[in-house]
Design an enzyme around this catalytic site. Structure first.
Site, PDB file in Angstrom:
ATOM      1  N   GLU A 207      -0.450   9.923   1.821  1.00  0.00           N
ATOM      2  CA  GLU A 207      -1.426   9.260   2.697  1.00  0.00           C
ATOM      3  C   GLU A 207      -2.773   9.145   1.978  1.00  0.00           C
ATOM      4  O   GLU A 207      -3.487   8.152   2.124  1.00  0.00           O
ATOM      5  CB  GLU A 207      -1.549  10.074   3.993  1.00  0.00           C
ATOM      6  CG  GLU A 207      -2.186   9.361   5.149  1.00  0.00           C
ATOM      7  CD  GLU A 207      -1.385   8.190   5.716  1.00  0.00           C
ATOM      8  OE1 GLU A 207      -1.030   7.283   4.941  1.00  0.00           O
ATOM      9  OE2 GLU A 207      -1.126   8.170   6.929  1.00  0.00           O
TER      10      GLU A 207
ATOM     11  N   THR B  45      -6.949   0.117   5.783  1.00  0.00           N
ATOM     12  CA  THR B  45      -7.426   1.370   6.395  1.00  0.00           C
ATOM     13  C   THR B  45      -8.710   1.838   5.720  1.00  0.00           C
ATOM     14  O   THR B  45      -9.652   2.266   6.389  1.00  0.00           O
ATOM     15  CB  THR B  45      -6.334   2.462   6.289  1.00  0.00           C
ATOM     16  OG1 THR B  45      -5.205   2.023   7.021  1.00  0.00           O
ATOM     17  CG2 THR B  45      -6.805   3.788   6.855  1.00  0.00           C
TER      18      THR B  45
HETATM   19  N1  HSE Z   1      -6.845   7.946  11.901  1.00  0.00           N
HETATM   20  C1  HSE Z   1      -6.661   6.958  10.883  1.00  0.00           C
HETATM   21  C2  HSE Z   1      -7.758   5.916  11.012  1.00  0.00           C
HETATM   22  C3  HSE Z   1      -5.315   6.340  11.066  1.00  0.00           C
HETATM   23  O1  HSE Z   1      -7.989   5.477  12.133  1.00  0.00           O
HETATM   24  O2  HSE Z   1      -8.382   5.562  10.008  1.00  0.00           O
HETATM   25  C4  HSE Z   1      -5.015   5.254  10.088  1.00  0.00           C
HETATM   26  O3  HSE Z   1      -3.710   4.769  10.374  1.00  0.00           O
END
Ligand code: HSE
Length: 306
Positions: A128, A180
């Protein structure tokens, strides 16, 4: 040579108010990975999909996890992997987490179940980190454990499983790109105390709703006054999707992970289908290609098929 197949599900991170701390596993879609433990050292990756992800193990989310697993096991063996991604990368429903978590669970199984639950999550977080630039576990944990996960802390790791009500999940993935890393960068680093108080109330309400199966409480707690106002600007049609889905009977919902997917929870399948139609109508009108899923919460997470 030992070979297994794993199914690794998509996940909805954040659950609206729980940025980086809440997530749930979806029954569909899921990635398929065929993994063989080889006597030859090294990681060989083959793609059986259209996404052209890197096959260099140092640049591949699953590759990194397999590599760290072998290092931590002190093994001189290797892995050969066939990846069939059905969760589109960049969709916001945990595509990278599915690769990372699937790799961690597969490696653990083939190496003789040497890792604990928390070590598996830590292992998967290496993947990740490659994808998002930071380690967050709100996709990884539910992907591995199934159901709903609460990440109380990352350092030290403290993950709790929350009872998952029998709810329907409708997801729309408008085909626009939201990375992201970008969606994290635009966030403000400071929040107002009044917003924090409202968010705490919602998180506590949501978790209480899951424990008591209080669907109305779940619905009204699905409110995000900190992240959604910033990120929703990146998602065309977001406000309209939300309004029309609530009018169609959804309990509530919002951005799935960092977007662009939007998810909604519903009590019944027929409502979830009406919610899907509402989502479709918005993106048809906007002329934006999209994909929808009507599914449920997976209670199992990554599944090994021998
Ligand atoms: N918690 C993370 C974000 C999840 O919102 O950036 C990304 O899938």
């Amino acid at each position: 040579m030992k070979k297994i197949t794993v199914h690794s599900p998509g996940t909805v991170a954040n659950l609206v108010c729980g940025f980086d701390i809440l997530g749930l596993a979806l029954k569909e879609p899921y990635d398929i990975m065929e993994v063989t433990l080889t006597d030859q050292p090294g990681i060989i990756i083959h793609n059986r999909d259209e996404y052209n992800l890197p096959t260099d193990p140092d640049k591949n989310v699953a590759g990194v996890v397999f590599k760290v697993a072998l290092e931590q096991a002190g093994s001189s063996q290797g892995f050969e992997v066939v990846m069939e991604k059905r969760i589109k990368p960049g969709s916001g429903i945990g595509s990278s987490a599915a690769s990372a978590a699937g790799a961690a669970v597969a490696a653990n199984h083939l190496l003789g179940n040497i890792f604990s639950r928390d070590e598996l999550v830590q292992l998967a977080m290496h993947g990740e980190k490659l994808a998002a630039g930071v380690k967050h576990a709100d996709n990884i944990a539910p992907c591995i454990l199934g159901g709903i996960s609460l990440i109380r802390s990352i350092h030290p790791l403290d993950i709790l499983s929350i009872p998952a009500p029998d709810l329907w999940v409708t997801v729309v993935h408008p085909q626009v790109e939201v990375r992201t890393s970008d969606a994290r960068q635009i966030l403000r680093q400071q929040v107002l105390l009044k917003d924090a108080i409202r968010q705490w109330g919602n998180i506590a309400g949501l978790v209480t709703g899951f424990f008591t199966n209080d669907l109305q409480l779940i619905g009204r707690s699905l409110e995000d006054v900190i992240i959604e106002p910033v990120r929703s600007i990146l998602i065309p049609g977001f406000d309209e999707v939300k309004t029309t889905c609530l009018a169609a009977g959804a309990l509530g919902g919002g951005i799935s992970g960092s977007g662009p997917s939007i998810f909604m929870l519903s009590e019944h399948q027929h409502t979830a289908q009406k919610v899907e139609a509402a989502m479709q109508a918005v993106y048809e009108r906007l002329g934006i290609a999209y994909h929808t899923y009507v599914t449920t919460i997976s209670k199992t997470g990554v599944t090994i098929i021998e």
